[in-house]
Design a protein around this motif. Structure first.
Motif, mmCIF file in Angstrom:
data_model
loop_
_atom_site.group_PDB
_atom_site.id
_atom_site.type_symbol
_atom_site.label_atom_id
_atom_site.label_comp_id
_atom_site.label_asym_id
_atom_site.label_seq_id
_atom_site.Cartn_x
_atom_site.Cartn_y
_atom_site.Cartn_z
ATOM 1 N N THR A 52 -12.791 -8.426 -41.648
ATOM 2 C CA THR A 52 -11.362 -7.244 -41.890
ATOM 3 C C THR A 52 -11.830 -6.536 -43.289
ATOM 4 O O THR A 52 -10.669 -7.363 -43.972
ATOM 5 C CB THR A 52 -10.256 -7.113 -40.592
ATOM 6 N N GLY A 53 -12.046 -5.350 -43.321
ATOM 7 C CA GLY A 53 -12.411 -4.835 -44.193
ATOM 8 C C GLY A 53 -13.047 -5.432 -45.050
ATOM 9 O O GLY A 53 -14.129 -4.309 -46.346
ATOM 10 N N GLY A 54 -14.178 -6.485 -44.664
ATOM 11 C CA GLY A 54 -15.515 -6.092 -45.398
ATOM 12 C C GLY A 54 -15.434 -7.457 -46.628
ATOM 13 O O GLY A 54 -16.558 -8.007 -46.989
ATOM 14 N N ASN A 55 -14.203 -8.076 -46.570
ATOM 15 C CA ASN A 55 -14.648 -9.469 -48.171
ATOM 16 C C ASN A 55 -15.101 -10.200 -47.111
ATOM 17 O O ASN A 55 -15.015 -10.995 -45.634
ATOM 18 C CB ASN A 55 -12.647 -9.582 -48.334
ATOM 19 N N THR A 56 -15.546 -11.249 -48.229
ATOM 20 C CA THR A 56 -16.503 -11.933 -48.091
ATOM 21 C C THR A 56 -16.168 -13.484 -48.196
ATOM 22 O O THR A 56 -15.094 -13.398 -49.459
ATOM 23 C CB THR A 56 -17.682 -12.371 -48.452
ATOM 24 N N HIS A 57 -15.716 -14.755 -47.702
ATOM 25 C CA HIS A 57 -15.702 -15.438 -48.548
ATOM 26 C C HIS A 57 -15.929 -16.976 -48.580
ATOM 27 O O HIS A 57 -16.982 -16.585 -46.736
ATOM 28 C CB HIS A 57 -14.246 -16.012 -47.435
ATOM 29 N N TYR A 58 -16.766 -17.527 -49.088
ATOM 30 C CA TYR A 58 -17.534 -19.157 -48.989
ATOM 31 C C TYR A 58 -16.752 -20.079 -49.178
ATOM 32 O O TYR A 58 -15.776 -20.113 -50.808
ATOM 33 C CB TYR A 58 -18.936 -18.963 -49.956
ATOM 34 N N ALA A 59 -16.981 -21.109 -49.344
ATOM 35 C CA ALA A 59 -17.503 -22.169 -49.097
ATOM 36 C C ALA A 59 -17.336 -23.002 -50.947
ATOM 37 O O ALA A 59 -18.861 -22.220 -50.931
ATOM 38 C CB ALA A 59 -17.651 -23.656 -48.566
ATOM 39 N N ASP A 60 -16.596 -23.483 -51.367
ATOM 40 C CA ASP A 60 -17.543 -23.675 -52.802
ATOM 41 C C ASP A 60 -18.339 -25.078 -52.291
ATOM 42 O O ASP A 60 -18.777 -24.481 -54.136
ATOM 43 C CB ASP A 60 -15.947 -24.667 -53.375
ATOM 44 N N SER A 61 -18.939 -24.976 -51.960
ATOM 45 C CA SER A 61 -20.146 -25.704 -51.657
ATOM 46 C C SER A 61 -20.991 -25.097 -51.948
ATOM 47 O O SER A 61 -22.476 -25.466 -52.023
ATOM 48 C CB SER A 61 -20.092 -26.668 -50.748
ATOM 49 N N VAL A 62 -20.986 -23.455 -51.480
ATOM 50 C CA VAL A 62 -22.429 -22.852 -51.298
ATOM 51 C C VAL A 62 -22.142 -21.963 -52.391
ATOM 52 O O VAL A 62 -22.961 -20.629 -52.089
ATOM 53 C CB VAL A 62 -22.380 -22.184 -49.665
ATOM 54 N N LYS A 63 -20.822 -21.496 -53.146
ATOM 55 C CA LYS A 63 -20.867 -20.287 -53.977
ATOM 56 C C LYS A 63 -21.516 -20.298 -54.476
ATOM 57 O O LYS A 63 -22.330 -20.700 -55.335
ATOM 58 C CB LYS A 63 -19.657 -20.200 -54.570
ATOM 59 N N GLY A 64 -23.121 -18.833 -54.611
ATOM 60 C CA GLY A 64 -23.388 -18.579 -55.439
ATOM 61 C C GLY A 64 -25.188 -19.231 -55.176
ATOM 62 O O GLY A 64 -25.670 -18.444 -55.656
ATOM 63 N N ARG A 65 -24.437 -19.475 -53.635
ATOM 64 C CA ARG A 65 -25.697 -19.374 -53.321
ATOM 65 C C ARG A 65 -26.144 -18.935 -51.566
ATOM 66 O O ARG A 65 -27.659 -18.905 -51.584
ATOM 67 C CB ARG A 65 -25.971 -20.851 -53.148
ATOM 68 N N PHE A 66 -25.244 -19.104 -51.403
ATOM 69 C CA PHE A 66 -25.404 -19.055 -49.307
ATOM 70 C C PHE A 66 -24.576 -17.833 -49.914
ATOM 71 O O PHE A 66 -23.755 -17.066 -50.277
ATOM 72 C CB PHE A 66 -24.477 -19.321 -49.190
ATOM 73 N N THR A 67 -25.409 -16.121 -48.947
ATOM 74 C CA THR A 67 -24.978 -14.581 -49.225
ATOM 75 C C THR A 67 -25.075 -14.308 -47.560
ATOM 76 O O THR A 67 -25.650 -14.607 -46.416
ATOM 77 C CB THR A 67 -26.142 -13.548 -49.937
ATOM 78 N N VAL A 68 -23.663 -14.680 -46.888
ATOM 79 C CA VAL A 68 -23.405 -13.654 -45.472
ATOM 80 C C VAL A 68 -23.321 -11.771 -45.470
ATOM 81 O O VAL A 68 -22.596 -11.863 -46.306
ATOM 82 C CB VAL A 68 -22.260 -14.590 -45.023
#
Length: 113
Positions: A52-68
């Protein structure tokens, strides 16, 4: 709630895939949406989320490689996966959190070295 994923497949390491999820029948507020990943022999885990609010969160394993991302008009959630690694292999589940967690049927991604 119905969640239908598409876009899985097989790719070589370093390649890219784009997963899409079309959702419908959501009742109530959407608290979060995104993707979970279940590697072979392991438990399902959240890897990318929009809260809610539009913030995104990523697991460390995919940070910098995946975009939701999401499109509320089209009722879709998308996962762009770049620089794929063999450890990204597994089933990817679209996920929407309302009063409870809702998951799609999953789509298989296989990354070969």
């Amino acid at each position: 709630v119905q969640l239908v994923e598409s876009g899985g497949g097989s790719v070589q390491a370093g390649g890219s895939l784009r997963l899409s999820c079309a959702y419908s029948g959501v009742i109530g507020n959407i608290n979060a949406m995104g993707w979970h990943h279940q590697a072979p022999g392991k438990e399902r885990e959240m890897i990318a989320a929009i809260v809610t609010g539009g913030n995104t969160h990523y697991a460390d394993s995919v940070k910098g490689r995946f975009t939701v991302s999401s499109d509320n008009v089209k009722s879709t959630v998308t996962l762009e996966m770049n620089n794929l690694k063999p450890e990204d292999t597994g089933v990817y589940f679209c996920w929407i959190a309302t009063y409870w967690d809702n998951f799609g049927q999953g789509t298989q991604v296989t990354v070969s070295s």
